[in-house]
Design a protein around this motif. Sequence first.
Motif, mmCIF file in Angstrom:
data_model
loop_
_atom_site.group_PDB
_atom_site.id
_atom_site.type_symbol
_atom_site.label_atom_id
_atom_site.label_comp_id
_atom_site.label_asym_id
_atom_site.label_seq_id
_atom_site.Cartn_x
_atom_site.Cartn_y
_atom_site.Cartn_z
ATOM 1 N N SER A 193 0.835 -1.206 0.000
ATOM 2 C CA SER A 193 0.000 0.000 0.000
ATOM 3 C C SER A 193 0.866 1.251 0.000
ATOM 4 O O SER A 193 0.614 2.198 -0.755
ATOM 5 C CB SER A 193 -0.931 0.013 1.219
ATOM 6 N N ILE A 194 1.880 1.255 0.840
ATOM 7 C CA ILE A 194 2.777 2.416 0.923
ATOM 8 C C ILE A 194 3.592 2.552 -0.368
ATOM 9 O O ILE A 194 3.735 3.659 -0.908
ATOM 10 C CB ILE A 194 3.704 2.323 2.156
ATOM 11 N N VAL A 195 4.087 1.443 -0.890
ATOM 12 C CA VAL A 195 4.847 1.472 -2.144
ATOM 13 C C VAL A 195 3.966 1.976 -3.285
ATOM 14 O O VAL A 195 4.409 2.770 -4.125
ATOM 15 C CB VAL A 195 5.438 0.077 -2.463
ATOM 16 N N THR A 196 2.711 1.539 -3.304
ATOM 17 C CA THR A 196 1.766 2.001 -4.330
ATOM 18 C C THR A 196 1.616 3.513 -4.288
ATOM 19 O O THR A 196 1.619 4.178 -5.331
ATOM 20 C CB THR A 196 0.393 1.320 -4.125
ATOM 21 N N VAL A 197 1.500 4.052 -3.096
ATOM 22 C CA VAL A 197 1.364 5.508 -2.947
ATOM 23 C C VAL A 197 2.650 6.209 -3.387
ATOM 24 O O VAL A 197 2.615 7.166 -4.167
ATOM 25 C CB VAL A 197 1.004 5.875 -1.490
ATOM 26 N N VAL A 198 3.778 5.724 -2.910
ATOM 27 C CA VAL A 198 5.056 6.381 -3.197
ATOM 28 C C VAL A 198 5.376 6.338 -4.697
ATOM 29 O O VAL A 198 5.818 7.332 -5.274
ATOM 30 C CB VAL A 198 6.191 5.730 -2.374
ATOM 31 N N LEU A 199 5.131 5.179 -5.323
ATOM 32 C CA LEU A 199 5.476 5.035 -6.742
ATOM 33 C C LEU A 199 4.347 5.449 -7.681
ATOM 34 O O LEU A 199 4.539 5.476 -8.891
ATOM 35 C CB LEU A 199 5.900 3.592 -7.036
ATOM 36 N N ASN A 211 -5.773 9.811 -6.529
ATOM 37 C CA ASN A 211 -5.844 11.231 -6.217
ATOM 38 C C ASN A 211 -5.548 11.422 -4.727
ATOM 39 O O ASN A 211 -5.178 10.462 -4.029
ATOM 40 C CB ASN A 211 -7.200 11.818 -6.628
ATOM 41 N N THR A 212 -5.716 12.618 -4.227
ATOM 42 C CA THR A 212 -5.387 12.902 -2.816
ATOM 43 C C THR A 212 -6.224 12.048 -1.861
ATOM 44 O O THR A 212 -5.697 11.477 -0.906
ATOM 45 C CB THR A 212 -5.597 14.405 -2.507
ATOM 46 N N VAL A 213 -7.515 11.937 -2.126
ATOM 47 C CA VAL A 213 -8.382 11.122 -1.268
ATOM 48 C C VAL A 213 -7.950 9.661 -1.332
ATOM 49 O O VAL A 213 -7.876 8.968 -0.304
ATOM 50 C CB VAL A 213 -9.868 11.285 -1.663
ATOM 51 N N GLY A 214 -7.646 9.178 -2.531
ATOM 52 C CA GLY A 214 -7.193 7.802 -2.693
ATOM 53 C C GLY A 214 -5.877 7.537 -1.986
ATOM 54 O O GLY A 214 -5.672 6.477 -1.390
ATOM 55 N N TRP A 249 -6.640 7.369 1.696
ATOM 56 C CA TRP A 249 -7.333 6.102 1.945
ATOM 57 C C TRP A 249 -6.342 4.943 1.968
ATOM 58 O O TRP A 249 -6.398 4.081 2.848
ATOM 59 C CB TRP A 249 -8.412 5.878 0.891
ATOM 60 N N ALA A 250 -5.409 4.902 1.007
ATOM 61 C CA ALA A 250 -4.426 3.813 0.944
ATOM 62 C C ALA A 250 -3.535 3.811 2.188
ATOM 63 O O ALA A 250 -3.246 2.744 2.750
ATOM 64 C CB ALA A 250 -3.584 3.936 -0.326
ATOM 65 N N VAL A 251 -3.122 4.991 2.627
ATOM 66 C CA VAL A 251 -2.285 5.081 3.828
ATOM 67 C C VAL A 251 -3.074 4.668 5.072
ATOM 68 O O VAL A 251 -2.569 3.921 5.922
ATOM 69 C CB VAL A 251 -1.686 6.502 3.982
ATOM 70 N N LEU A 252 -4.326 5.109 5.179
ATOM 71 C CA LEU A 252 -5.161 4.708 6.320
ATOM 72 C C LEU A 252 -5.379 3.202 6.339
ATOM 73 O O LEU A 252 -5.327 2.572 7.404
ATOM 74 C CB LEU A 252 -6.497 5.448 6.295
ATOM 75 N N GLN A 253 -5.630 2.613 5.161
ATOM 76 C CA GLN A 253 -5.776 1.157 5.096
ATOM 77 C C GLN A 253 -4.494 0.472 5.560
ATOM 78 O O GLN A 253 -4.544 -0.528 6.283
ATOM 79 C CB GLN A 253 -6.097 0.702 3.668
#
Length: 141
Positions: A98-104, A110-113, A116-120
């Motif tokens: 999840s964190i790698v998905t956000v970073v890469l 988008n910002t909400v997504g 959401w990914a970080v909260l998950q």
Amino acid sequence: MTATRSITSDGLFADARRLLRLALRLDAVVTGVNGLAYLALAGPLEELLGLDAGPGRVIGVFLLVYAAAVWAVSMPARPHRHAVSAVVEANLLWTVLSIVTVVLGWFSLNTVGTVWAVLQAIVVAGFAAVQYTALRRDEPR
């Protein structure tokens, strides 16, 4: 004088096996609800999170299958240690991915997504931590 019970000494957290089964079942329910949302609300979630509906549905199916597997692991009175370890490791893998998905920017969230990914990731890491702790407390001495 009223007697009070400490949740850490007499309650839920004192019974490692009970805590483990509860943590596994809560994980399964939250994961299943999340999976259903990804499937049933793929279109609205695409707009809200920036996650394309196709990958969202695939994630939804995966989460439903995973939720069923986690629930199955929780069923025995004493969940199998290796199965619980696999759940903990899978949860940690989900957290990292999840964190790698956000970073890469793999899904162009988008910002909400992104939030959401970080909260998950945080919630799933929390499940892993509680499951691991309960599993360790339930080890035969």
